[in-house]
Design a protein around this motif. Structure first.
Motif, PDB file in Angstrom:
ATOM      1  N   THR A 140      19.494  27.679  -8.688  1.00 34.17           N
ATOM      2  CA  THR A 140      18.696  26.630  -9.057  1.00 34.17           C
ATOM      3  C   THR A 140      19.383  25.408  -9.527  1.00 34.17           C
ATOM      4  OG1 THR A 140      18.833  27.621 -10.945  1.00 34.17           O
ATOM      5  CG2 THR A 140      16.865  28.060  -9.680  1.00 34.17           C
ATOM      6  N   SER A 141      20.611  25.595  -9.931  1.00 32.13           N
ATOM      7  CA  SER A 141      21.722  24.482 -10.333  1.00 32.13           C
ATOM      8  C   SER A 141      23.038  25.436  -9.984  1.00 32.13           C
ATOM      9  CB  SER A 141      21.405  23.941 -11.596  1.00 32.13           C
ATOM     10  OG  SER A 141      22.559  24.059 -12.586  1.00 32.13           O
ATOM     11  N   PRO A 142      24.197  24.534  -9.841  1.00 31.80           N
ATOM     12  CA  PRO A 142      25.564  25.132 -10.089  1.00 31.80           C
ATOM     13  C   PRO A 142      26.124  25.313 -11.299  1.00 31.80           C
ATOM     14  CG  PRO A 142      25.669  22.633  -9.451  1.00 31.80           C
ATOM     15  CD  PRO A 142      24.132  23.220  -9.840  1.00 31.80           C
ATOM     16  N   GLU A 143      25.316  25.265 -12.343  1.00 26.09           N
ATOM     17  CA  GLU A 143      25.772  25.299 -13.490  1.00 26.09           C
ATOM     18  C   GLU A 143      26.598  26.467 -14.183  1.00 26.09           C
ATOM     19  OE1 GLU A 143      23.865  25.941 -18.223  1.00 26.09           O
ATOM     20  OE2 GLU A 143      22.720  25.538 -16.455  1.00 26.09           O
ATOM     21  N   PHE A 144      26.061  27.776 -13.681  1.00 21.36           N
ATOM     22  CA  PHE A 144      26.756  29.002 -13.971  1.00 21.36           C
ATOM     23  C   PHE A 144      28.140  29.144 -13.109  1.00 21.36           C
ATOM     24  CE2 PHE A 144      22.648  31.335 -14.694  1.00 21.36           C
ATOM     25  CZ  PHE A 144      22.678  30.827 -16.044  1.00 21.36           C
ATOM     26  N   ALA A 145      28.289  28.725 -12.047  1.00 24.33           N
ATOM     27  CA  ALA A 145      29.433  28.801 -11.288  1.00 24.33           C
ATOM     28  C   ALA A 145      30.453  27.889 -11.714  1.00 24.33           C
ATOM     29  CB  ALA A 145      29.474  28.539  -9.885  1.00 24.33           C
ATOM     30  N   MET A 146      30.149  26.612 -12.053  1.00 25.44           N
ATOM     31  CA  MET A 146      30.678  25.830 -12.762  1.00 25.44           C
ATOM     32  C   MET A 146      31.365  25.787 -14.030  1.00 25.44           C
ATOM     33  SD  MET A 146      28.926  22.189 -11.282  1.00 25.44           S
ATOM     34  CE  MET A 146      30.061  20.819 -11.877  1.00 25.44           C
ATOM     35  N   LYS A 147      30.851  26.708 -14.982  1.00 20.97           N
ATOM     36  CA  LYS A 147      31.027  26.862 -16.160  1.00 20.97           C
ATOM     37  C   LYS A 147      32.051  28.017 -16.217  1.00 20.97           C
ATOM     38  CE  LYS A 147      27.124  25.293 -18.978  1.00 20.97           C
ATOM     39  NZ  LYS A 147      26.126  25.514 -19.755  1.00 20.97           N
ATOM     40  N   ARG A 148      31.892  28.971 -15.145  1.00 19.64           N
ATOM     41  CA  ARG A 148      33.070  29.926 -14.870  1.00 19.64           C
ATOM     42  C   ARG A 148      34.352  29.342 -14.542  1.00 19.64           C
ATOM     43  NH1 ARG A 148      28.644  33.140 -12.633  1.00 19.64           N
ATOM     44  NH2 ARG A 148      29.098  32.339 -10.487  1.00 19.64           N
ATOM     45  N   LEU A 149      34.360  27.975 -13.784  1.00 18.80           N
ATOM     46  CA  LEU A 149      35.441  27.495 -13.517  1.00 18.80           C
ATOM     47  C   LEU A 149      36.148  26.820 -14.957  1.00 18.80           C
ATOM     48  CD1 LEU A 149      34.480  25.653 -10.071  1.00 18.80           C
ATOM     49  CD2 LEU A 149      36.029  27.468 -10.526  1.00 18.80           C
ATOM     50  N   LEU A 150      35.112  26.346 -15.479  1.00 18.57           N
ATOM     51  CA  LEU A 150      35.799  25.631 -16.547  1.00 18.57           C
ATOM     52  C   LEU A 150      36.525  26.944 -17.737  1.00 18.57           C
ATOM     53  CD1 LEU A 150      32.823  23.123 -17.773  1.00 18.57           C
ATOM     54  CD2 LEU A 150      35.315  22.546 -16.793  1.00 18.57           C
ATOM     55  N   ALA A 151      35.724  27.871 -17.726  1.00 15.45           N
ATOM     56  CA  ALA A 151      36.098  29.116 -18.643  1.00 15.45           C
ATOM     57  C   ALA A 151      37.377  29.448 -18.154  1.00 15.45           C
ATOM     58  CB  ALA A 151      35.032  30.142 -18.704  1.00 15.45           C
ATOM     59  N   ALA A 152      37.678  29.139 -16.989  1.00 11.03           N
ATOM     60  CA  ALA A 152      38.872  29.971 -16.410  1.00 11.03           C
ATOM     61  C   ALA A 152      39.860  28.915 -16.466  1.00 11.03           C
ATOM     62  CB  ALA A 152      38.628  30.292 -14.771  1.00 11.03           C
ATOM     63  N   GLY A 153      39.786  27.887 -16.996  1.00 10.94           N
ATOM     64  CA  GLY A 153      40.793  26.620 -17.285  1.00 10.94           C
ATOM     65  C   GLY A 153      40.656  25.528 -16.441  1.00 10.94           C
ATOM     66  N   GLY A 154      39.619  25.340 -15.652  1.00 13.63           N
ATOM     67  CA  GLY A 154      39.631  24.296 -14.893  1.00 13.63           C
ATOM     68  C   GLY A 154      39.394  22.886 -15.706  1.00 13.63           C
ATOM     69  N   PRO A 155      39.463  21.571 -14.944  1.00 16.05           N
ATOM     70  CA  PRO A 155      39.482  20.359 -15.638  1.00 16.05           C
ATOM     71  C   PRO A 155      38.123  19.891 -15.562  1.00 16.05           C
ATOM     72  CG  PRO A 155      40.040  20.188 -13.070  1.00 16.05           C
ATOM     73  CD  PRO A 155      40.222  21.693 -13.510  1.00 16.05           C
ATOM     74  N   SER A 156      37.664  18.725 -15.983  1.00 11.82           N
ATOM     75  CA  SER A 156      36.481  18.054 -15.823  1.00 11.82           C
ATOM     76  C   SER A 156      36.132  18.099 -14.551  1.00 11.82           C
ATOM     77  CB  SER A 156      36.449  16.605 -16.300  1.00 11.82           C
ATOM     78  OG  SER A 156      36.759  16.641 -17.884  1.00 11.82           O
ATOM     79  N   LEU A 157      34.982  18.495 -14.202  1.00 16.17           N
ATOM     80  CA  LEU A 157      34.544  18.732 -12.835  1.00 16.17           C
ATOM     81  C   LEU A 157      32.990  18.331 -12.488  1.00 16.17           C
ATOM     82  CD1 LEU A 157      32.852  21.648 -12.617  1.00 16.17           C
ATOM     83  CD2 LEU A 157      35.295  22.413 -13.077  1.00 16.17           C
ATOM     84  N   PHE A 158      32.848  17.868 -11.366  1.00 14.34           N
ATOM     85  CA  PHE A 158      31.541  17.684 -10.885  1.00 14.34           C
ATOM     86  C   PHE A 158      31.283  17.987  -9.331  1.00 14.34           C
ATOM     87  CE2 PHE A 158      33.676  14.616  -8.348  1.00 14.34           C
ATOM     88  CZ  PHE A 158      32.813  14.072  -7.167  1.00 14.34           C
TER      89      PHE A 158
END
Length: 182
Positions: A56-74
């Motif tokens: 419904t949105s890429p929110e969960f997968a993107m937040k997992r990337l952030l939690a794993a140490g990812g940078p600002s992302l879009f």
């Protein structure tokens, strides 16, 4: 037009140091937002059938990337929502989602205003509170108005939409009337 908007959106985020990502569209997990209903599918073939959901949105997968140490992302991607059919809704649509490390609410609003100004070329956004918008356009305080005041305001401004809205959602839910008026 679409290709130009996509290009300018990417340029906007790249210029600000965001990393563009692509997350899965199918997932074993679904959204927990009460207002979003996912489309589901069944994966068959090798092994037992698997129930999957279109995002419904890429929110969960993107937040997992952030939690794993990812940078600002879009991400610019397709999203899918059950029950989103109508003159202004489609069950499949393109969404732009972003997360900026260290950004607070105010920084998020500024970034959105800059993005809109860049893409729409309409000048800077005017910043208003939720209550200010209601006072200016509807003439009521959304925090203090009664359910009946909200219902009457909606019926007087858009009777056909209000009638449809009241039938499809709970007519005694303040949020229904506030959403319609907004």
């Amino acid at each position: 037009l679409r290709a130009d908007l996509l290009r300018r959106t990417r340029e906007f985020f790249h210029a600000r140091g965001f990393l563009e990502v692509e997350t899965p569209i199918l997932s074993h997990d679904t959204v927990v937002d009460r207002h979003l209903d996912p489309l589901e599918t069944t994966l068959t073939g090798i092994g037992p059938p698997e129930r999957l959901f279109l995002q419904t949105s890429p929110e969960f997968a993107m937040k997992r990337l952030l939690a794993a140490g990812g940078p600002s992302l879009f991400q610019i991607t397709r999203a899918f929502r059950q029950g989103e059919r109508g003159p202004r809704h489609n069950p499949e649509f393109t969404i732009v989602e972003w997360y900026e490390l260290g950004a607070d609410y105010d920084a998020g609003m500024r970034l959105l205003a800059e993005l809109c100004e860049t893409l729409l070329a309409r000048g800077p956004a005017e910043r208003l509170t939720y209550a200010d918008v209601f006072r200016r356009t509807v003439g009521i305080d959304p925090h203090a108005a009664t359910l009946e005041q909200l219902r009457q305001a909606a019926l007087s401004r858009c009777p056909s939409a209000a009638a449809v809205f009241a039938r499809s959602l709970s007519p005694v839910d303040r949020d229904v009337w506030l959403d319609l008026l907004l």
